[in-house]
Design a protein around this motif. Structure first.
Motif, short mmCIF file in Angstrom:
data_model
loop_
_atom_site.label_atom_id
_atom_site.label_comp_id
_atom_site.label_asym_id
_atom_site.label_seq_id
_atom_site.Cartn_x
_atom_site.Cartn_y
_atom_site.Cartn_z
N MET A 43 0.81 -1.22 0.00
CA MET A 43 0.00 0.00 0.00
C MET A 43 0.84 1.27 0.00
N THR A 44 2.14 1.15 0.27
CA THR A 44 3.01 2.33 0.24
C THR A 44 3.59 2.59 -1.15
N VAL A 45 3.37 1.68 -2.10
CA VAL A 45 3.94 1.81 -3.45
C VAL A 45 3.12 2.82 -4.25
N SER A 46 3.78 3.81 -4.83
CA SER A 46 3.08 4.81 -5.63
C SER A 46 2.85 4.29 -7.04
N GLY A 47 1.83 4.84 -7.69
CA GLY A 47 1.54 4.49 -9.07
C GLY A 47 0.81 3.18 -9.24
N VAL A 48 0.24 2.63 -8.16
CA VAL A 48 -0.49 1.36 -8.21
C VAL A 48 -1.98 1.65 -8.17
N ASP A 49 -2.74 0.97 -9.02
CA ASP A 49 -4.17 1.20 -9.10
C ASP A 49 -4.98 0.31 -8.15
N GLN A 50 -4.49 -0.90 -7.91
CA GLN A 50 -5.26 -1.83 -7.09
C GLN A 50 -4.32 -2.86 -6.48
N VAL A 51 -4.60 -3.24 -5.23
CA VAL A 51 -3.85 -4.28 -4.52
C VAL A 51 -4.84 -5.35 -4.07
N VAL A 52 -4.52 -6.62 -4.35
CA VAL A 52 -5.39 -7.72 -3.91
C VAL A 52 -4.54 -8.82 -3.29
N VAL A 53 -5.11 -9.53 -2.34
CA VAL A 53 -4.53 -10.75 -1.81
C VAL A 53 -5.16 -11.93 -2.55
#
Length: 266
Positions: A43-53
């Motif tokens: 969640m700290t990474v910039s430029g990411v649109d979506q994070v899923v497990v």
């Protein structure tokens, strides 16, 4: 969608069953699970649109949803994180430019490792896959060698050519280098950081290939790409004073917690 980060996590690890739910104690005494800390890192990474497990286990799903993560369920037949990422993307019905596999056992991954990785893949139109490599200090190299001498399957090393294309990855410490290196002295060994960025076509193709003999021998999923003649770009990243280690074995818990105390990670 431009960039999707998938955190593959399974409960039935051969070396460390239940690993994603193991608590890690930070510098202030706060306990958070391995999967939670990996999510926090993503969640700290910039430029990411979506994070899923991405998981096949109800316990991991319930725990991850409990701290607010988006979860996609995948098959128990996935043999590694890359296959799980491929299935997760298909199940989500998404068409991202880049898919990042931030494995759920790498809570110390700094944001710039992933940001530099994404930038590296975008800059090399020929590369289908990219992965970070970190030059080992003498201390890190010694830790890798100590693991192997103790019979523990721990960190992975990478060797690559002048064009930064991967030549090989191994659980052995390669290349061999005679002599000793001081704790803070750079060594010729590169630690492979267990993060990948894929172009979707490469990820889709991977899921259809059988395991290759080198992949089976080393237990390293990325070797399937090399055995199929596909290019993997090694993106060198800088530690910037941070220590890095992945949680592969129960013994790694104490090592990572010590690093978190030294770096004052809560």
């Amino acid at each position: 969608m431009s960039v999707l980060v998938v955190i593959p996590a399974r409960h039935a690890s051969t070396r460390y069953p239940g690993k994603p739910l193991v608590d890690l104690t930070g510098a202030s005494g706060r306990k958070r699970s391995l999967i939670r800390r990996s999510w926090d890192a993503a969640m700290t990474v910039s430029g990411v649109d979506q994070v899923v497990v991405a998981t096949d286990d109800d316990r991991i799903r319930d725990h991850a949803e409990g701290f607010g993560a988006q979860v996609v369920m995948t098959s128990t037949l996935c043999r590694n994180g890359t296959e799980r990422c491929a299935e997760a993307v298909a199940n989500l019905g998404l068409s991202p430019e880049i898919v990042v596999n931030l494995q759920g056992d790498a809570p110390l991954t700094p944001a710039w490792f992933v940001e530099d990785l994404i930038a590296g893949l975008r800059a090399d139109a020929r590369a289908e896959v990219a992965t970070p490599v970190l030059r080992c200090s003498g201390r890190m190299r010694a830790d890798l060698i100590a693991d192997r001498m103790a019979g523990r399957v721990g960190g992975t090393t990478a060797v690559f050519g002048h064009d930064r294309q991967a030549l090989y990855f191994s659980k052995e410490v390669v290349p061999f280098a005679a002599g000793e290196f001081g704790d803070n002295q750079p060594s010729p060994v590169f630690h492979h950081v267990g993060v990948y960025a894929y172009r979707p076509a490469a990820l889709t193709a991977y899921a259809d290939w059988p395991e290759g003999p080198l992949e089976q021998l080393e237990g390293l999923e990325q070797l399937r790409f090399l055995e199929r003649g596909r290019r993997i770009l090694c993106v060198e990243v800088e530690a910037r004073g941070r220590q890095f280690w992945e949680l592969n074995n129960p013994e790694d818990v104490a090592r990572i917690e010590e690093m978190m105390r030294e770096m004052r990670i809560e």
